[in-house]
Design a protein around this motif. Structure first.
Motif, PDB file in Angstrom:
ATOM      1  N   SER A  39      36.558  38.524  54.254  1.00 46.28           N
ATOM      2  CA  SER A  39      37.629  37.594  54.540  1.00 46.28           C
ATOM      3  C   SER A  39      38.962  38.089  54.051  1.00 46.28           C
ATOM      4  O   SER A  39      39.987  37.608  54.461  1.00 46.28           O
ATOM      5  CB  SER A  39      37.368  36.263  53.855  1.00 46.28           C
ATOM      6  OG  SER A  39      36.041  35.908  54.010  1.00 46.28           O
ATOM      7  N   TRP A  40      38.942  38.977  53.133  1.00 48.71           N
ATOM      8  CA  TRP A  40      40.190  39.364  52.504  1.00 48.71           C
ATOM      9  C   TRP A  40      40.486  40.805  52.844  1.00 48.71           C
ATOM     10  O   TRP A  40      39.667  41.663  52.673  1.00 48.71           O
ATOM     11  CB  TRP A  40      40.084  39.191  51.005  1.00 48.71           C
ATOM     12  CG  TRP A  40      39.790  37.770  50.657  1.00 48.71           C
ATOM     13  CD1 TRP A  40      38.587  37.163  50.740  1.00 48.71           C
ATOM     14  CD2 TRP A  40      40.715  36.788  50.233  1.00 48.71           C
ATOM     15  NE1 TRP A  40      38.697  35.852  50.367  1.00 48.71           N
ATOM     16  CE2 TRP A  40      39.996  35.592  50.040  1.00 48.71           C
ATOM     17  CE3 TRP A  40      42.092  36.799  49.982  1.00 48.71           C
ATOM     18  CZ2 TRP A  40      40.597  34.428  49.613  1.00 48.71           C
ATOM     19  CZ3 TRP A  40      42.672  35.623  49.547  1.00 48.71           C
ATOM     20  CH2 TRP A  40      41.923  34.461  49.372  1.00 48.71           C
ATOM     21  N   SER A  41      41.635  41.034  53.294  1.00 49.14           N
ATOM     22  CA  SER A  41      41.973  42.411  53.622  1.00 49.14           C
ATOM     23  C   SER A  41      42.327  43.140  52.347  1.00 49.14           C
ATOM     24  O   SER A  41      42.918  42.572  51.438  1.00 49.14           O
ATOM     25  CB  SER A  41      43.150  42.448  54.587  1.00 49.14           C
ATOM     26  OG  SER A  41      44.164  41.598  54.101  1.00 49.14           O
ATOM     27  N   PRO A  42      41.948  44.371  52.275  1.00 49.63           N
ATOM     28  CA  PRO A  42      42.272  45.134  51.082  1.00 49.63           C
ATOM     29  C   PRO A  42      43.769  45.292  50.940  1.00 49.63           C
ATOM     30  O   PRO A  42      44.480  45.406  51.925  1.00 49.63           O
ATOM     31  CB  PRO A  42      41.597  46.491  51.319  1.00 49.63           C
ATOM     32  CG  PRO A  42      41.228  46.508  52.737  1.00 49.63           C
ATOM     33  CD  PRO A  42      41.228  45.123  53.272  1.00 49.63           C
ATOM     34  N   PRO A  43      44.216  45.270  49.750  1.00 43.47           N
ATOM     35  CA  PRO A  43      45.656  45.374  49.554  1.00 43.47           C
ATOM     36  C   PRO A  43      46.155  46.755  49.934  1.00 43.47           C
ATOM     37  O   PRO A  43      45.402  47.689  50.065  1.00 43.47           O
ATOM     38  CB  PRO A  43      45.840  45.133  48.052  1.00 43.47           C
ATOM     39  CG  PRO A  43      44.535  45.493  47.479  1.00 43.47           C
ATOM     40  CD  PRO A  43      43.500  45.179  48.505  1.00 43.47           C
ATOM     41  N   GLY A  44      47.434  46.858  50.065  1.00 43.49           N
ATOM     42  CA  GLY A  44      48.031  48.158  50.306  1.00 43.49           C
ATOM     43  C   GLY A  44      48.133  48.522  51.767  1.00 43.49           C
ATOM     44  O   GLY A  44      48.580  49.597  52.117  1.00 43.49           O
ATOM     45  N   LEU A  45      47.702  47.650  52.626  1.00 39.19           N
ATOM     46  CA  LEU A  45      47.801  47.987  54.043  1.00 39.19           C
ATOM     47  C   LEU A  45      49.222  47.727  54.514  1.00 39.19           C
ATOM     48  O   LEU A  45      49.876  46.810  54.037  1.00 39.19           O
ATOM     49  CB  LEU A  45      46.815  47.152  54.848  1.00 39.19           C
ATOM     50  CG  LEU A  45      45.411  47.709  54.780  1.00 39.19           C
ATOM     51  CD1 LEU A  45      44.425  46.646  55.162  1.00 39.19           C
ATOM     52  CD2 LEU A  45      45.270  48.914  55.681  1.00 39.19           C
ATOM     53  N   GLU A 237      46.893  39.645  41.887  1.00 45.74           N
ATOM     54  CA  GLU A 237      46.739  39.878  43.320  1.00 45.74           C
ATOM     55  C   GLU A 237      45.983  38.737  43.978  1.00 45.74           C
ATOM     56  O   GLU A 237      46.380  38.223  45.020  1.00 45.74           O
ATOM     57  CB  GLU A 237      46.022  41.211  43.543  1.00 45.74           C
ATOM     58  CG  GLU A 237      45.588  41.485  44.968  1.00 45.74           C
ATOM     59  CD  GLU A 237      46.729  41.556  45.955  1.00 45.74           C
ATOM     60  OE1 GLU A 237      47.886  41.694  45.522  1.00 45.74           O
ATOM     61  OE2 GLU A 237      46.474  41.438  47.164  1.00 45.74           O
ATOM     62  N   ARG A 238      44.894  38.334  43.347  1.00 46.26           N
ATOM     63  CA  ARG A 238      44.123  37.257  43.950  1.00 46.26           C
ATOM     64  C   ARG A 238      44.890  35.953  43.920  1.00 46.26           C
ATOM     65  O   ARG A 238      44.792  35.132  44.833  1.00 46.26           O
ATOM     66  CB  ARG A 238      42.768  37.125  43.248  1.00 46.26           C
ATOM     67  CG  ARG A 238      41.825  38.244  43.694  1.00 46.26           C
ATOM     68  CD  ARG A 238      40.547  38.306  42.916  1.00 46.26           C
ATOM     69  NE  ARG A 238      40.067  37.001  42.550  1.00 46.26           N
ATOM     70  CZ  ARG A 238      39.874  36.594  41.303  1.00 46.26           C
ATOM     71  NH1 ARG A 238      40.092  37.413  40.306  1.00 46.26           N
ATOM     72  NH2 ARG A 238      39.435  35.377  41.053  1.00 46.26           N
ATOM     73  N   ARG A 239      45.713  35.789  42.894  1.00 42.81           N
ATOM     74  CA  ARG A 239      46.493  34.566  42.840  1.00 42.81           C
ATOM     75  C   ARG A 239      47.560  34.589  43.928  1.00 42.81           C
ATOM     76  O   ARG A 239      47.859  33.560  44.546  1.00 42.81           O
ATOM     77  CB  ARG A 239      47.144  34.451  41.482  1.00 42.81           C
ATOM     78  CG  ARG A 239      47.849  33.123  41.317  1.00 42.81           C
ATOM     79  CD  ARG A 239      48.715  33.151  40.121  1.00 42.81           C
ATOM     80  NE  ARG A 239      48.089  32.428  39.047  1.00 42.81           N
ATOM     81  CZ  ARG A 239      48.742  32.071  37.943  1.00 42.81           C
ATOM     82  NH1 ARG A 239      49.993  32.392  37.802  1.00 42.81           N
ATOM     83  NH2 ARG A 239      48.110  31.412  36.997  1.00 42.81           N
ATOM     84  N   ARG A 240      48.122  35.737  44.176  1.00 38.99           N
ATOM     85  CA  ARG A 240      49.123  35.864  45.230  1.00 38.99           C
ATOM     86  C   ARG A 240      48.530  35.415  46.555  1.00 38.99           C
ATOM     87  O   ARG A 240      49.127  34.641  47.312  1.00 38.99           O
ATOM     88  CB  ARG A 240      49.610  37.318  45.302  1.00 38.99           C
ATOM     89  CG  ARG A 240      50.683  37.555  46.331  1.00 38.99           C
ATOM     90  CD  ARG A 240      50.909  39.024  46.590  1.00 38.99           C
ATOM     91  NE  ARG A 240      49.739  39.664  47.169  1.00 38.99           N
ATOM     92  CZ  ARG A 240      49.355  39.507  48.404  1.00 38.99           C
ATOM     93  NH1 ARG A 240      50.029  38.734  49.234  1.00 38.99           N
ATOM     94  NH2 ARG A 240      48.280  40.121  48.835  1.00 38.99           N
TER      95      ARG A 240
END
Lengths: 535, 473
Positions: A39-45, A237-240
């Motif tokens: 469900s969550w896209s990896p950060p940094g994309l 990050e997860r809070r964001r």
């Protein structure tokens, strides 16, 4: 951290939910692929990579609030958690396709405002014009909201002491339908406490709405790897993501999205806090004590709300339990994977003294290292799944808040009715001369002599006025109460459907995660086996 | 020989005969020495003594054995079928590991047909309580076709002490051969009760392996004490034990041995230096691997324990969710199935990998002892040579003694060299097999879980296809 663009609109239909799931199911990861269709896209994309819009559906002017996802899938899908906002009226394609200029602030569309104000009437707000947003143009455009960055800051708090906090960048883009470009319209920084303020305001002004919850303030249900530190980058990050989710939920709610304070939250950086406080919402909030009192003393609450309260208690308890066990399972799984990493080191040392087995050992050791390190990504993905469940854990409290409001109103009503009944009785007794109810006045007159007929007349008159007033009040309270129940229940139905969709989606995404983990495992161990057999 | 040869042929075809590894050396030896048609197959079911084989010839060359194979086909087949039951250890030893993996562990695929003529199983641990102590005995069944055995089948009961005695005798007789290791007396860490079931089972398996490794060893298999161990009745064994050097003298020997072996290190030939280096490093690494493997097992067990709780929560949840009942229940059943798969993986690990690795830990200790004993012989030789050179004592008898010692040294060195090669080959095979099995277990585990979750997804997809098609007007 890249920006995640979100598409948002007010319209949609519940039937799309099935489609969403279907399309998500087709984006299963291929063997060997590292990214999972979680469900969550990896950060940094890159920001552009996560543009979810209703391609192919633009003509129907239906867009789902999208959330960046790993894997392909059609544009219309984003997070199925994002409910398409339920518009009471069917969407008007014309209006949505035309990029209309934003209405300047301070020009409330009185007509619409009044109409919307009726929704808010349950909260007892008569001056709804101030608090609801002119919704004609802004919200019918497609906009994208993203919480794109988080930054550590230091500043001075109320007591002039230095403090460190995290600020989040909120970007709002309006999307031109015709050419698909999006233009950044607003960008400002907010900290967690401001989000809290927004939510508290919404709770007071929309007590009949199940207000979306905020992500947790402190990390709970952690397993050992995650630190419970609020400054930990993974937590931030997860809070964001959670805060972005919060805003999107509000923006896709048919009623909440029109709130002016919400609009200002997205657009007016300075002075927003003052504006909120000026509404005086804190004063309008019901006291905890009053609510508690009502809960215990109310005699005839609507049964549906009582059941809802029980449901929300069960939901909270079972999700907490699930999250706790999941955290423990994650911890153990981490251990299993990581210990294998030791093989890598020892195999490589051993290979130095072996002539024939050396190569096989060495390369097998490498695969053990790969295996051991693969758990980090796997568990990070799972953390996002846990966050999805946590949202509904916190939603349980929002449900209870609505129930409490109902109980309060009901209690208020019951008290008013009781008061009226007693006054009527008093009046009757005075008129007929029989004393059945105790009144101080009556006692004193008995003890110290009868009152004059004039005095009695005066008292009857006062009572009659009070009774009249009371009857008016009771009528309006009744009306309010019924309105509240009706509106609240409508939102609760909407919430139930959203919850069912979202939870189902979350469970499916969990399965997808497990599949990805298994595929990775098969690959690594197949490679290792080959190395072993070549020894 | 013939039927066993035939059995061997058939076994090569069947490719699933349980036998221990590394049999090149002794296979040839046993081919050369074992005799005639074993009637052991024929009356394999009757325990205890049976009539000596009909038509057994004194000796048979390799060629003769093969000729016999070809000529007596029918007999072979008949006996083979009985032998098949013999070879299927399960029939008389229900406690034998029945999983294909553990049996594969014991197979070495070779070109030549197997000619094993000594089959040993260890099973049926029993507790015996006397006034002074409680101990466990294990039943040992031996089936053989060898002429030097009075019968073709033997059943005895032995306790751990007896195994220790046997090991001591073997070490004494063959100081520089690599004697298979015995399981430890007791494992200090984590052992609550000496007679805990898992401990007994692990020990039983290790004892089984111990005896079979001896049986497969080209030299040790013909050791007299070994034969007595397998065949003598309890009282016979104890009287035999009493013969031979007493405990005290043996203890004195070891003290001297330690002291003298230090001297032997100085003149250790190059190849043995290399061997020693290898042994030291190997010992380090295998110990680490043992620890890692045990730890993995422990972590998997704890993971399994937590997983057991995970599934049922979803069932609990389904009780309060009308619309999600099916999904939640399906998730719960997937988790439970994965849980079972993890349990299977754990047991695979404990059967295939842990015992093998642990055996080699013990082997590495054994190897160091062998090295010491070799060095001790060297030291003895060297000291006598020194005495002669410097004419310290009466030197008349010295040259003769030195001559004998030199022979002894040469024998010991050669024996060790040969055995070392054999041991290394075995080790490679065993380790390779054990780790390949472990990888296989893990692959199987992930495949099972994958299938479970994929079928869940498919069912959800189908569900939605149904629903959306219902929605359409």
């Amino acid at each position: 951290m890249g920006g995640y663009n979100r598409a948002l609109s007010l319209s949609g239909s519940p039937g799309l939910a099935a489609d969403q799931v279907l399309r998500r199911l087709t984006c299963l990861p291929t063997p060997g692929s590292v990214s999972s269709c979680s469900s969550w896209s990896p950060p940094g994309l890159p920001a552009g990579a996560r543009r979810w819009r209703a391609e192919g559906r633009a003509s129907q002017a239906e867009t789902l609030v999208g959330r960046g996802r790993g894997g392909g899938g059609a544009g219309a899908l984003g997070s199925p958690r994002r409910t398409a906002a339920m518009e009471q009226a069917p969407p008007d394609p014309e209006r949505q396709l035309q990029p209309a200029p934003l209405e300047p602030l301070g020009c409330p569309d009185a007509g619409l405002g009044a109409a919307v104000g009726k929704e808010a009437a349950g909260a007892g707000e008569e001056d709804s014009g101030v608090d609801t947003m002119p919704h004609n143009n802004f919200w019918l455009k497609k906009i994208e909201i993203s919480v794109s960055e988080a930054e550590k800051r230091t500043g001075r708090n109320a007591m002039n002491m230095q403090e460190t906090y995290t600020a989040y960048l909120i970007e709002t883009r309006s999307v031109e339908h015709t050419d698909g470009q999006s233009v950044l319209t607003d960008s400002l920084w907010r900290r967690y406490s401001e989000f809290e303020l927004l939510r508290n305001y919404l709770l007071v002004y929309y007590p009949h709405i199940v207000v979306p919850p905020l992500p947790e303030k402190r990390a709970e249900f952690v397993w050992h790897k995650l630190s419970a530190d609020n400054m930990d980058p993974d937590f931030v990050e997860r809070r964001r993501i959670g805060l972005e989710n919060f805003l999107l939920r509000i923006a896709s709610h048919p009623i909440l999205c029109r709130d002016k304070i919400f609009y200002l939250f997205l657009t007016q950086e300075g002075n927003w806090k003052e504006t909120v406080n000026e509404t005086g919402f804190q004063l309008k909030a019901d006291s905890r004590l009053k609510a508690l009192n009502a809960t215990f003393r109310v005699k005839n609450p609507d049964k549906r709300f009582t059941d809802l309260k029980h449901y929300s208690d069960e939901l909270q308890s079972v999700i907490s339990h699930l999250l706790r066990v999941r955290a423990r399972v994650a911890d153990r799984l981490y251990g299993v994977y990581k210990v294998h990493g030791n093989y890598g080191r020892v195999f490589s040392e051993w290979s130095a003294i072996e002539k024939e087995m050396g190569d096989g050992l060495q390369s097998a050791g490498h695969h053990m290292d790969v295996y051991a390190s693969s758990i980090d990504d796997i568990l990070e993905d799972e953390e996002h799944y846990a966050d999805q469940l946590k949202e509904y854990l916190f939603y349980a409290e929002a449900l209870r808040a609505v129930c409490r409001k109902h109980e309060l109103m009901q209690y208020d009503l019951e008290m008013a009715a009781q008061d009226l009944a007693s006054k009527k009785q008093q009046c009757e007794e005075l008129a007929t001369g029989t004393v059945r109810t105790f009144s101080l006045k009556g006692m004193t007159t008995k003890l110290f002599g009868q009152e004059t007929p004039e005095q009695r007349e005066a008292r009857i008159k006062v009572l009659e006025e009070q009774i009249n007033e009371g009857e008016q009040q009771l009528k309006s309270k009744n009306l309010e109460g019924r309105e509240f129940v009706k509106n609240a229940w409508a939102d609760i139905e909407r919430f139930k459907e959203q919850k069912n969709r979202d939870l189902k989606e979350a469970l499916i995404s969990y399965a997808v995660m497990q599949i990805s983990m298994c595929k990775k495992g098969i690959q690594v161990w197949t490679n290792a086996k080959e190395c072993f057999s070549k020894m | 020989m013939g039927t066993l040869g035939g059995a061997g042929l058939a076994a090569a075809v069947a490719a699933s005969r349980p036998r221990t590894l590394g049999m090149e050396g002794e296979r040839r030896a046993s081919q050369a020495r074992s005799s005639g048609l074993p009637a052991g197959g024929a009356d394999g079911d009757s325990p205890g003594g049976s009539a000596p084989f009909p038509g057994s010839s004194g000796s048979s060359a390799l060629l003769q054995a093969e000729v016999l194979d070809l000529e007596e086909d029918e007999d072979d087949l008949e006996v083979f079928s009985k032998d098949a039951s013999l070879m299927d250890m399960n029939s008389f030893s229900p406690m034998m590991p029945t999983s294909p993996l553990s049996m594969i562990n014991q197979i070495k695929f070779e070109d030549e047909p197997d000619l094993k003529d000594l089959f040993i199983t260890v099973d049926e641990p029993e507790s015996h309580v006397t006034t002074i102590e409680t101990f466990i005995t294990y039943r040992i069944i031996t089936k053989t076709s060898r002429g030097e055995f009075d019968s073709s089948e033997f059943e005895v009961r032995r306790r751990y002490q007896d195994f220790l005695w046997l090991k001591g005798k073997l070490e004494e007789a063959h100081p520089t051969l690599i004697i298979p290791p015995l399981p430890e007396k007791f494992i200090v860490k984590g052992m609550v009760e000496r007679f805990n079931d898992d401990f007994i089972e692990t020990r039983r398996k290790a004892l089984h392996k111990f005896l079979n490794r001896i049986a497969d060893h080209p030299t040790l298999t013909f050791n007299e004490d070994f034969k007595i161990f397998l065949t003598a009745q309890a009282w016979e064994l104890s009287s035999h034990k009493k013969q031979g050097p007493g405990l005290l003298s043996r203890m004195g020997q070891t003290v001297r041995a330690v002291a003298s072996s230090m001297r032997g290190v100085k003149n250790r030939p190059e190849e043995f230096m290399e061997m020693n280096n290898f042994i030291e490093l190997f010992s380090q690494k295998i110990n680490l691997i043992d620890k890692i493997s045990q730890r993995i097992y422990k972590e998997e067990r704890e993971y399994f324990d937590e997983m057991k709780e995970y599934g049922p929560i979803h069932i609990l949840w389904s009780a309060s969710e009308e619309d999600l009942v099916d999904t939640l229940k399906d998730v719960a059943s997937c988790i439970d199935r994965c849980c079972k798969a993890t349990e299977k993986r754990m047991s695979g690990l404990s059967e295939a990998l842990l015992p093998v690795v642990h055996e080699y830990v013990l082997y590495s200790e054994m190897l160091m002892g062998v090295m010491k004993r070799r060095d001790q012989i060297q030291a003895e030789l060297d000291s006598k040579v020194e005495a002669l050179t410097y004419k310290k004592t009466d030197t008349d008898l010295l040259p003769e003694e030195i001559g004998k010692l030199e022979d002894k040294m040469e024998c010991a060195n050669n024996a060790l060299k040969a055995d070392w090669e054999r041991w290394k080959q075995n080790m490679q095979n065993d380790i390779k097999l054990a780790f390949t099995d472990m990888a296989e277990e893990n692959i199987h585990y992930y495949e099972q879980c994958l299938a479970t979750w994929e079928s869940f997804l498919t069912s959800q997809t189908n569900l939605h296809l149904e629903e959306t098609s219902e929605d359409k007007p």
